[in-house]
Structures are given as C-alpha cells and as structure tokens.
Design a protein around this motif. Structure first.
Motif, short mmCIF file in Angstrom:
data_model
loop_
_atom_site.label_atom_id
_atom_site.label_comp_id
_atom_site.label_asym_id
_atom_site.label_seq_id
_atom_site.Cartn_x
_atom_site.Cartn_y
_atom_site.Cartn_z
N PHE A 62 41.75 38.26 58.46
CA PHE A 62 43.01 38.05 57.75
C PHE A 62 44.13 38.97 58.23
CE2 PHE A 62 43.58 41.59 54.76
CZ PHE A 62 42.33 42.18 54.81
N ASP A 92 48.50 36.66 54.27
CA ASP A 92 49.45 36.63 53.15
C ASP A 92 50.76 36.03 53.65
OD1 ASP A 92 48.18 38.18 50.84
OD2 ASP A 92 47.87 39.57 52.50
N LYS A 190 46.26 32.79 43.04
CA LYS A 190 45.78 34.14 42.76
C LYS A 190 46.65 34.73 41.66
CE LYS A 190 48.55 36.54 46.29
NZ LYS A 190 48.63 37.16 47.60
N HIS A 191 46.22 35.74 40.96
CA HIS A 191 44.97 36.47 41.10
C HIS A 191 44.17 36.12 39.86
CE1 HIS A 191 48.16 38.58 43.33
NE2 HIS A 191 47.23 38.92 44.18
N MET A 234 41.61 33.48 44.64
CA MET A 234 41.38 34.92 44.83
C MET A 234 41.18 35.59 43.47
SD MET A 234 43.81 37.82 46.63
CE MET A 234 43.57 37.27 48.31
N ASP A 269 40.03 39.89 45.89
CA ASP A 269 41.19 40.61 46.37
C ASP A 269 40.66 41.78 47.23
OD1 ASP A 269 43.70 41.56 46.94
OD2 ASP A 269 44.45 41.31 44.91
N TYR A 270 41.59 42.39 47.93
CA TYR A 270 41.25 43.43 48.92
C TYR A 270 40.42 44.55 48.29
CZ TYR A 270 42.39 46.74 52.71
OH TYR A 270 42.36 47.63 53.76
N MET A 301 36.42 40.81 50.54
CA MET A 301 37.50 41.16 51.46
C MET A 301 37.50 42.65 51.80
SD MET A 301 41.65 40.61 51.13
CE MET A 301 41.69 38.84 51.26
N TRP A 410 56.16 41.27 50.08
CA TRP A 410 55.15 40.42 50.69
C TRP A 410 55.71 39.46 51.73
CZ3 TRP A 410 50.35 41.50 51.27
CH2 TRP A 410 49.70 42.29 50.33
N GLU A 478 53.55 44.61 44.97
CA GLU A 478 52.32 45.29 44.54
C GLU A 478 52.55 46.78 44.33
OE1 GLU A 478 48.90 44.46 46.94
OE2 GLU A 478 47.64 45.82 45.76
C1 NOJ Z 1 46.12 42.81 47.88
C2 NOJ Z 1 46.96 41.84 47.08
O1 NOJ Z 1 46.73 42.05 45.70
C3 NOJ Z 1 46.69 40.38 47.40
O2 NOJ Z 1 47.66 39.60 46.75
C4 NOJ Z 1 46.68 40.16 48.88
O3 NOJ Z 1 46.45 38.78 49.15
C5 NOJ Z 1 45.60 41.03 49.50
N1 NOJ Z 1 45.92 42.43 49.25
C6 NOJ Z 1 45.43 40.81 50.99
O4 NOJ Z 1 46.46 41.39 51.71
#
Ligand code: NOJ
Length: 728
Positions: A62, A92, A190-191, A234, A269-270, A301, A410, A478
């Motif tokens: 990814f 993303d 997500k999420h 996710m 999620d990560y 992930m 993002w 985030e």
């Molecule tokens: C953390 C984020 O919360 C999520 O939205 C994102 O898709 C992942 N990282 C991957 O980068």
C-alpha cells in the motif's frame, strides 16, 4: 474451471506460510511512497519486500504509486512466486489523485451525491492509471463532535447525508463497467465502526455508546456503502464499549458477515492489531494476533503480527485451518473479483499513466466541485458578489498567496504544479483591469513583522477587504483533535485590525471542521466557508466572489456559538427541559450560550432569495404499508438564477425511546431562474420513520409526526401526520 474452483484449487496447494502471506499488507517499499502519513512501524526495505513477494509471503502493498514500478512488483508475484498469486495494490486516495478535489466534508456541503460520484470516478481514473487497484476510501464516519480532526474526511454530522455520499463515492470509485474494468478502483468504507464517536473528540479515544446509537447513526453509512457494492472494509482504531473494533467479533463476524452477509474482506487500520496491546486488550503480539484474527480481521496492515504469529497459532490449534482458509478465501475472492487472476497487469499500464487527455475535463470538474462546495454563511448588505471593475479590492491573509494549504488532509499524490492559489484565481477573474492589493497580514500561525500595518494600509486604499483566514490544513485530518475550534490568534488579530478600518469585510474561511467564530470574524459583513477545495481553489473561490457562480452549498456540520458546545449537532435528542423563549432558568443551555448553533446544519445562502410555500401532505393518516407525499412550492424571489437545497425533516412526537428534535429524511437541490417556481415532493413511508428500540429491533411506531420542508435544520413550520397502526 469456475472462479470458486480456481480459488479452492489454489488454497489446496498453499502452505500455511503462503496462506499467511495473503493476509498481510505492507508499505510499498518498491515504488515512490508517502511515508509520513503513518507512524513508522515494522519498516521493511525494498530487498526484503521483493524477497517476501517471491516467497509468496506478501500478497498486498500500500501507498506506493507508479504503473511501471507496480508492473515490476506484479511480475515478481506472478512470475517468480511459486503459485503466481497476484498482488493487490492499495493506497489512500481520498479526494483526488493528481487532480485534487475538495475535502469530502466540503464536497458534502454541495448536497449533491452525484457530484461526489463524479469526482470519485475521476479519482479512480487517475489512480488506476498510476498503478493502484484499491483505495482506502470513502471515510464514512459520522462526525458529531467538531473537535475531532477526521470529520474533514467524511460527510459531516448527518446519517442520511452520510449514506447518500457513502453510496455515491463507492459507485464513483468502482464505476459502472464492473469490478474487472481497468479503471475500477476498489472502495473501502472506513473506519468500521463508530470512529467518529471518540469521547471528547479526542483522536483514537474510547467509544462508549449505546447499541441503538451505533445502529441508528454510525452503522448506516457502512451498510449503504456495502449495498452500493463495496467488498472491502477497514476496521477502526477505537474500542467500542470496551472491545477494540479491530478485535470485535460482534462487529466483524456476527453483524458484518452474519446479519449483513458481507462477502468481502476486512483490512485492519494501520497497525490496529498491534495496538490491541496498548489498549490492554491483548497481552502480547501472539495474543493480539489471535484476538484480531479470530474476531474476523482478515488482513493485517503493516504490524507484521500475522506474519510472525499466525502459523504458530494454527500449529497450536488456537486458530483452526478452516478459519485460516476462510480469510485466505476472502482475500483471493477479492483479487478474483477485480480480475487479477486473469489480468494481473490491469491498472499497470505506463502508457495510460502518461496520457494527459483526461486532465482538462478533470480540472473543469475540480473547479465546479470547488464552487459547489462553498457555503455562504452571511452576506450583510449584499456585500457579495464583488464587482470586477470600479471596486478596489484588498485580498489579505495567510491563505491569499499560499500554495501549501490548498489540498486538505490525506492528499498523498496531488500534482502541486497545477494548484491554483486564491490570488491567481482572483487575478484571472479580474483580468487586466485588476485593482487588487495582496497582503499576507500574518503567517499561518504567527504574526509577521509589519504584517497588520501593511494589511490595514491595503484596506484603507481599497473599497472592500477579502480576508482569507482559518485553519492551516495540518489542523484537521488524522491525529488533529482540537480543544478550541477557532481560527489561530494571529488570524483573529488581523481580522480585528481590518474590521477597525471600517471597510466592508468579507471573510473567506479555510477549514476542515465547523469553527466557532468570534469577534470581527463573526461580525464580518460576509462569511464564506471554503474548506480545502483542492487543485482549483483559486478559480472556484473567485467564481463565487464575483458571482460567476451563485453559491448553493449548505452546511453538513453545525457551526457552534462557542467551542465548549461540542459535541453539537442538529439532530440531538429531546430534553425534558428545553430552553423556551424568555425562560432560561433551569433549562438546557450553557451559562454563556444557548443550545443552538450559530449557523445550523443545512444553512447556506445564495445571491438570490427563495420562498418556501407551506408543506402539503397527500394524507394526514399514513397507513402502515402506505406512502405519503410531502410537497412544497419553492419560488426564486430574487434577481438572479440560483439553486437551493430543499430539505425534508421529520420528528416523532412520542416514542418508546427519546427521539431527535428533527431528522433529515430527504433533500433535493433544485435550480430556479428569477421568478420561477417549482414543486418539490418527497415520499415518506414507515421505513424512514424507523429507529432501534430498547429491544434492538428497528421499527417505526404508530403515532404523530411533524414534517418540515425547509432550507435549514433550524427553519420552517411543521405540519403533522399520523402513522396509523397496522390493520388487524
Ligand atoms: C491510518 C488511517 O487511519 C487510515 O485511514 C489509513 O487508510 C491508513 N492509516 C493507511 O494509510
């Protein structure tokens, strides 16, 4: 061989290690990559990733980009691994790829899901050209607390609007030509779930929530996304009532795969599985792997936890082979669904990546999306639109010439060379006759020497001041929770100084959430919400400033009177002591302010005016299995053509659970020429009146309902109907 036979044949040949290999997704060390968006964890270099692919131990990567390099990675998987299982390449890609569209929250202000479908489609065309199969979007988290930073990625505070945008974005990303199409970008709502409900709006915080609110508010946009065809989801970072979402069997297995019959895969999620240890839900990484995997989390992930622990859990019997195979089957099924087994080099065509032929259309779309996302909150004395000639304009503020706060959170792959600044957009609109002075006034977060003085001098030399302030883009997204949802002090000071000049002040807000506006900002003659509008920011804003486009956006989030009101959302539950006019003691309000918003959900002005006639109902007695039509006539009573978002709200007067003061149940954006009228109708049946009861069953209850057809969540006069009980 049928597809399922093909998958079963593969599973039959796979070793446990190869199966585990399909259940991890790792940062793409083989292509240009945007590392700074996630904390560093379990980093693997290119050589290690290559070796992993060859050994059949890596099935997905990814956040890398590039068709040629992606092709090479795919070749390793297909030609050099034992079973030749192709890689799934995710990223993303949230609100645009090379062409950046408004942040999703901004786009929701258009109240046009069709616009979101189109921008998601354009995003998919660009992303799949750049070697990406799968996006971790749309974010469908309902955000009712503006302190939380990730509201910027979703569609705001409302459920119905959230569902409409979730559906549209999935349809846009995945397209209509089928999942195997070269330009189909697999969507990931997500999420999962309730991430937007973190306590206090604090990022990654706990979620303590009733199952009713979970079902009625936070889950519907996911269901809408699945119904629109999403086959991946996710899991969220947060816990829900004490059980982390990423180890939540009820959520991922009982509800998602049981009740909802979701056939696809759940990606964490990560490092969310790793974080089960920090949550105190798992003792160590083996335990965390067991908890997450057995709860239904298919794809881990980045943590490497599955990679390191799953095989031994299978060996010990704590994870059964059948459980392992079920997850592998889902991952392979998703790969098969997007055509990777037949066409592993789909979306990996360097010639398509280099082809710029779509760009002009995408830029035009980005400009239209930008202006359609803008919300005119206030326009005293019709200060807007500005005149292109005969009016001297001071364009002031840290965002006037800025190039670094255009895209919003993002955005990993935007083509910055094509971003249009505010100044460039305004100059292009004014042409050679421009009477424009541009001053920064202050920095992004701090005063600059002589900044205010220069800005004030510019104001004195002008007829009107356009002040571009708000949140630097790093304030949302985030891990960007805020306690005070206000503009930075340096911006406020600049606004105060400019207001003191007595010149008409137009505030252009840049923001990733609803803000609490104070002092000169609140008192400005005009206030325009411009979010982060993406590549075409300057042109989109200029179109609105000069009336080349008549704004029609409406707030998808309520703007509070003060930060301390959070969480504040229009569809709050009724209280036993609502505030009444002229009666404030012992009522539900703060000492300082009422419980109302300054600018409520659904609010947005136009350069024309609209008159809404009374709502008329086809019947005041809605039979249990019948449909009611609610109609009104809307007239453009102003001088110019414009659009208005006609909003239908409902309120259940008496119910077995306390109901919201009103809830959006329909919306329709219409365009009217000056003097033109249109009838707007909505259909209502009991499915729209249902809610989750104490017994966790979702149903409508017979009784009286109020209905508004109006232009914001705080306006209008209701009419009533009765939902009659079922016969017999
Ligand atoms: C953390 C984020 O919360 C999520 O939205 C994102 O898709 C992942 N990282 C991957 O980068």
């Amino acid at each position: 061989m049928s597809n399922s036979e093909r998958i079963e044949a593969l599973i039959a040949q796979m070793t446990v290690e190869e199966k585990v290999g399909q259940l991890g997704i790792f940062a793409d060390a083989l292509r240009p990559f945007a590392p700074e968006v996630n904390p560093e964890a379990n980093a693997r270099g290119a050589a290690e990733v290559r070796a992993g692919i060859r050994a059949g131990k890596i099935g997905a990567l990814f956040n890398g980009v590039g068709a040629a390099e992606g092709r090479q990675a795919q070749r390793l998987a297909v030609e050099e691994s034992r079973l030749g299982i192709p890689l799934l390449l995710g990223a993303d890609v949230i609100h645009g790829m090379r062409t950046v569209f408004p942040i999703p929250l901004g786009e929701a202000a258009s109240f046009e899901p069709e616009l979101a479908r189109r921008t998601a489609r354009a995003t998919a065309v660009e992303a799949t050209a750049a070697g990406i199969h799968w996006t971790f979007a749309p974010a469908v988290d309902v955000a009712r607390d503006q302190r939380w930073g990730r509201g910027a990625e979703g569609a705001g505070e409302d459920v119905l609007l959230g569902c409409a945008f979730a559906r549209a974005r999935v349809q846009g990303f995945q397209g209509q030509a089928g999942l195997t199409a070269d330009d189909c970008l697999l969507a990931t709502p997500k999420h999962f779930a309730a991430y937007g409900a973190v306590a206090g709006g604090l990022e990654y915080n706990t979620v303590d929530i009733s199952e009713q609110t979970l079902r009625d508010v936070h889950l519907p946009p996911f269901k809408a996304a699945f119904d629109a065809g999403a086959i991946t989801v996710m899991s969220a970072f947060n816990d829900i009532n004490g059980v982390p979402a990423s180890a939540n069997r009820w959520l991922m297995t009982d509800l998602l795969r049981g009740a909802w019959q979701f056939p696809g895969l759940v990606v964490s999620d990560y490092t969310a599985d790793m974080e089960l240890i920090a949550h105190g839900y798992a003792a160590d990484e083996r335990d965390a792997t067991r908890c997450a995997f057995t709860a239904g989390l298919d794809l881990s992930m980045q943590s490497g936890f599955y990679d390191r622990n799953l095989a031994s859990l299978v060996a010990s019997g704590e994870v059964t082979l059948a459980q392992l195979d079920a997850s592998v089957r889902r991952v392979l099924w998703v790969k098969q669904q997007i055509g990777l087994f037949d066409n592993p080099y789909r979306s990996l065509d360097p010639a398509r990546e280099a082809d710029p032929s779509h760009l002009a259309a995408h830029e035009a779309l980005a400009r239209d999306a930008a202006r359609r996302s803008i919300v005119l909150l206030k326009n005293q004395g019709a200060v807007l639109p500005l005149k292109k000639t005969g009016q001297k304009i001071a364009l002031v503020g840290p965002f006037a010439r800025d190039t670094k706060n255009i895209e919003g959170c993002w955005t990993l792959f935007g083509d910055r060379t094509r971003y249009v600044t505010l100044e460039a957009g305004v100059r292009a609109a004014l042409g050679e006759h421009a009477q424009l002075i541009v001053e920064d006034g202050c920095g992004l977060e701090e005063p600059i020497d002589g900044g205010i003085e220069a800005a004030v001098a510019a104001a004195h030399a002008s007829d009107v001041v356009v002040l571009a302030i708000g949140e630097p883009q790093s304030y949302s997204g985030e891990a960007q929770s805020r306690t005070q949802i206000v503009v930075p002090p340096a911006h406020q000071a600049l606004a105060e100084a400019l207001a003191a000049t007595g010149k008409p002040l137009v505030v252009l807000l840049r923001n990733g959430r609803a803000l609490a506006l104070h002092g000169a900002v609140r008192k400005a003659a005009a206030i325009v919400v411009t979010w982060y509008l993406g590549s075409q920011t300057g042109h989109g804003v200029a179109d609105v400033l000069f009336g080349d486009y008549n704004p029609a956006g409406c707030l998808p989030v309520s703007f509070p009177q003060d930060s301390g009101q959070q969480p504040l959302f229009y569809n709050r539950s009724r209280t036993g002591r609502p505030e009444l006019p002229h009666m404030r003691e012992f009522k539900s309000r703060w000492r300082e302010v009422t419980a109302d918003a300054l600018y409520p959900f659904g609010h947005g002005l136009s350069y024309t005016t609209f008159e809404y006639g009374p709502a008329q109902l086809s019947t005041t007695q809605l039979g249990w299995d019948q449909t009611l039509t609610a109609t009104t006539t809307v007239t453009n009573t102003g001088e110019v053509a414009g659009e208005t978002v006609v909003q239908l709200y409902v309120h259940d007067r008496v119910a077995s659970r306390v109901r919201p003061v009103r809830e959006l149940k329909g919306f329709n954006k219409i365009a009217l020429r000056p003097g033109e009228s249109a009838q707007v109708s909505f259909q209502l049946d009991r499915s729209l009146l249902a809610f989750t009861g104490m017994d966790l069953v979702c149903r409508a209850e017979p009784g009286l309902f109020d209905v508004w057809i109006t232009d914001s969540s705080a306006n209008g006069t209701p009419v009533q109907f009765e939902l009659c009980p079922p016969k017999g």
